[in-house]
Design an enzyme around this catalytic site. Structure first.
Site, PDB file in Angstrom:
ATOM      1  N   ASP A  31       0.884  -1.058  -0.021  1.00 49.73           N
ATOM      2  CA  ASP A  31      -0.121   0.119  -0.036  1.00 49.73           C
ATOM      3  C   ASP A  31       0.920   1.372   0.196  1.00 49.73           C
ATOM      4  O   ASP A  31       0.482   2.398   0.530  1.00 49.73           O
ATOM      5  CB  ASP A  31      -0.769   0.037   1.128  1.00 49.73           C
ATOM      6  N   LYS A  33       2.269   2.258  -5.005  1.00 50.21           N
ATOM      7  CA  LYS A  33       2.916   1.821  -6.195  1.00 50.21           C
ATOM      8  C   LYS A  33       2.085   1.992  -7.384  1.00 50.21           C
ATOM      9  O   LYS A  33       2.653   2.555  -8.548  1.00 50.21           O
ATOM     10  CB  LYS A  33       3.066   0.362  -6.004  1.00 50.21           C
ATOM     11  N   GLY A  56      -4.253  -3.840  -4.536  1.00 48.36           N
ATOM     12  CA  GLY A  56      -5.187  -3.081  -4.841  1.00 48.36           C
ATOM     13  C   GLY A  56      -4.392  -1.572  -5.223  1.00 48.36           C
ATOM     14  O   GLY A  56      -3.821  -0.882  -4.440  1.00 48.36           O
ATOM     15  N   HIS A  57      -4.212  -1.470  -6.652  1.00 46.43           N
ATOM     16  CA  HIS A  57      -3.403  -0.556  -6.858  1.00 46.43           C
ATOM     17  C   HIS A  57      -4.312   0.535  -7.583  1.00 46.43           C
ATOM     18  O   HIS A  57      -4.991   0.677  -8.420  1.00 46.43           O
ATOM     19  CB  HIS A  57      -2.318  -0.788  -8.038  1.00 46.43           C
ATOM     20  N   GLN A  89       2.291  -5.973  -3.189  1.00 43.54           N
ATOM     21  CA  GLN A  89       2.421  -6.081  -1.624  1.00 43.54           C
ATOM     22  C   GLN A  89       3.943  -5.344  -1.505  1.00 43.54           C
ATOM     23  O   GLN A  89       4.216  -4.247  -2.050  1.00 43.54           O
ATOM     24  CB  GLN A  89       2.479  -7.370  -1.121  1.00 43.54           C
TER      25      GLN A  89
HETATM   26  P1  IMP Z   1      -2.968 -12.659   1.507  1.00 44.12           P
HETATM   27  O1  IMP Z   1      -1.691 -12.054   0.232  1.00 44.12           O
HETATM   28  O2  IMP Z   1      -4.133 -12.344   0.887  1.00 44.12           O
HETATM   29  O3  IMP Z   1      -2.333 -14.062   1.690  1.00 44.12           O
HETATM   30  O4  IMP Z   1      -2.317 -11.945   2.902  1.00 44.12           O
HETATM   31  C1  IMP Z   1      -1.273 -11.977   3.518  1.00 44.12           C
HETATM   32  C2  IMP Z   1      -0.879 -10.631   4.171  1.00 44.12           C
HETATM   33  O5  IMP Z   1      -0.494  -9.827   3.226  1.00 44.12           O
HETATM   34  C3  IMP Z   1      -2.008  -9.749   4.870  1.00 44.12           C
HETATM   35  O6  IMP Z   1      -1.509  -9.378   5.986  1.00 44.12           O
HETATM   36  C4  IMP Z   1      -2.586  -9.071   3.914  1.00 44.12           C
HETATM   37  O7  IMP Z   1      -3.445  -7.843   4.645  1.00 44.12           O
HETATM   38  C5  IMP Z   1      -1.415  -8.558   3.271  1.00 44.12           C
HETATM   39  N1  IMP Z   1      -1.346  -8.306   1.846  1.00 44.12           N
HETATM   40  C6  IMP Z   1      -1.836  -8.867   0.813  1.00 44.12           C
HETATM   41  N2  IMP Z   1      -1.963  -7.984  -0.297  1.00 44.12           N
HETATM   42  C7  IMP Z   1      -1.633  -6.953   0.339  1.00 44.12           C
HETATM   43  C8  IMP Z   1      -1.593  -5.529  -0.957  1.00 44.12           C
HETATM   44  O8  IMP Z   1      -1.974  -5.389  -1.724  1.00 44.12           O
HETATM   45  N3  IMP Z   1      -1.424  -4.412   0.157  1.00 44.12           N
HETATM   46  C9  IMP Z   1      -1.163  -4.610   1.656  1.00 44.12           C
HETATM   47  N4  IMP Z   1      -0.962  -5.706   2.265  1.00 44.12           N
HETATM   48  C10 IMP Z   1      -1.482  -7.062   1.410  1.00 44.12           C
END
Ligand code: IMP
Length: 422
Positions: free
Chosen positions: A12, A15, A39-40, A222
């Protein structure tokens, strides 16, 4: 020049805006890991676009966007995103490619994830419930279903056999038999009709494109501290968002990446569970969340907020080989009397200058702060460094000095134009 843009914190970081801003310099934008957990958010002339799976370069006509083998693709999420883009008048025809080696997220992956999170109870990861982890588990477990597998739909072919085995395993695990493998196969037949025209050998496509001198931007999802290997394990996502993921996630060699830019917010946020050393629980945390509108772009969850953590960004600089930083959301700090920058962690009697590998140790760390004066003027929309208030300039220099990387971009608002490029 080919550039990798990735997250230097816990995701977040903004990017999407940076990739969108830089896209006019590139012919191709390629995603190399993650899925629609990302979520970009991109604002163009006040209009908000949230991209999840499609690379953030798609808003620029003429740019080809690539989804690499390292990405996990939920085909229905992809189609929904393409429908949304079409409604907004963005034509993706002929300029979106999906790797034949990318693994699919299927309905049962989401169910398995909910089950796994529920079983973990207090120790839950706080995932996005998109089925990301279970899809990568199947990939590493060598039972995953890849995009290219959909080409052979024959009744006795490998696709049907694999779906059947996976669904039966899921039914055994969940303890009910409500999912028929035939339903999944029928759905994949429909998926293939729409997906087939997008499928490509992405490694070969990029190799040829780069040989012709076309410039590529690699878009990370991420952030470094959520990386499966280098993040705060187990509170991480299931892929490599760090630079190494670019090579394996697209099938290219190391010399294809000329520069690496880390995106970091002027403060820190995290969504989901796991340690966040600079987290602010009181009014200041609330102030950052409300002013910065810190709510997940994918899930709407409130983000945890804290001061800038230079230990984390210095670590990101090391594991990614960062050449530069893009500092985002500077304007969110406008009007604060004093700011804090975390330059080390205190862990018992020890002062750590480097990120510890052990998550329990990190959770026990206290931030060591350096105070720096804030500014009262608005920096919103400022486009030159010299037009920033003197205190904001000093703050940026402090971030550069403590993180060890120069800031070549500073973002002062959500729109493309609200940007300082140095
Ligand atoms: P997952 O990717 O859904 O398996 O989540 C694993 C961890 O990564 C969790 O803490 C999510 O909140 C975090 N996470 C996954 N995608 C994002 C993102 O795009 N932005 C911020 N945190 C993310």
């Amino acid at each position: 020049m080919n550039l990798c843009v990735l997250g230097a914190q816990w995701g977040d970081e903004g990017k999407g805006k940076i990739v969108d801003l830089l896209t006019p310099r590139f012919s191709i934008v390629a995603r190399y890991q993650g899925g629609h957990n990302a979520g970009h958010t991109v604002y163009v002339r006040g209009q908000k676009f949230v991209l999840h799976l499609v690379p953030s370069g798609i808003l620029h006509p003429g740019v080809t966007c690539v989804i690499g083998n390292g990405v996990v693709v939920d085909p229905h999420a992809l189609f929904a995103e393409l429908d949304d883009l079409a409604r907004l008048g963005i034509d993706v025809n002929g300029r979106l490619l999906v790797s034949d080696k990318a693994h699919l997220i299927l309905s049962y992956h989401r169910e398995l994830e909910l089950l796994a999170e529920a079983r973990r109870g207090e120790r839950r990861i706080g995932t996005t419930s998109r089925g990301i982890g279970p899809a990568y588990e199947d990939k590493i477990g060598r039972r995953g279903i890849r995009v290219g597998d959909l080409a052979d739909q024959s009744a006795d072919g490998p696709l049907v056999g694999a779906v059947r085995e996976n669904v039966e395993a899921r039914n055994r695990l969940i303890g009910n038999l409500d999912l028929e493998w035939t339903v999944v196969v029928a759905d994949l037949r429909k998926v293939w009709t729409r997906l087939k025209p997008l499928v490509a050998d992405v490694s070969l496509y990029l190799f040829d494109a780069m040989a012709e001198g076309r410039a590529v931007m690699f878009e990370g999802a991420q952030g470094t501290l959520l990386d499966i290997d280098h993040g705060t394990y187990p509170y991480v996502t299931s892929s490599n968002g760090t630079t190494g993921g670019v090579l394996t996630g697209l099938g290219i060699g190391p010399r294809a990446v000329d520069q690496v830019m880390g995106v970091a917010k002027a403060y820190t946020t995290r969504v989901g569970e796991g340690p966040l050393p600079t987290e602010l629980h009181g009014a200041m945390g609330e102030r950052l969340r409300e002013t910065g509108q810190e709510y997940g772009a994918s899930t709407g969850r409130p983000r945890r907020c804290g001061w800038y953590d230079a230990v984390a960004v210095r670590y990101a600089a090391r594991v990614n080989g960062l050449d530069s930083l893009a500092i985002t959301k500077l304007d969110v700090l406008d009007g604060l009397d004093e700011l804090q920058v975390c330059t080390a962690y205190r862990c018992g009697n020890t002062v750590l200058r480097d990120m510890p590998g052990d998550v329990a140790q990190l959770a026990a760390c206290e931030p060591v702060y350096e105070s720096i004066a804030g500014w009262q003027e608005s920096t919103k929309g400022v486009t030159t460094f010299s037009a920033l208030p003197a205190a904001a300039q000093r703050y940026i220099r402090k971030l550069e000095e403590t993180s060890g990387v120069p800031a070549s971009i500073i973002s002062t608002g959500s729109d493309r134009e609200h940007t300082i490029i140095r």
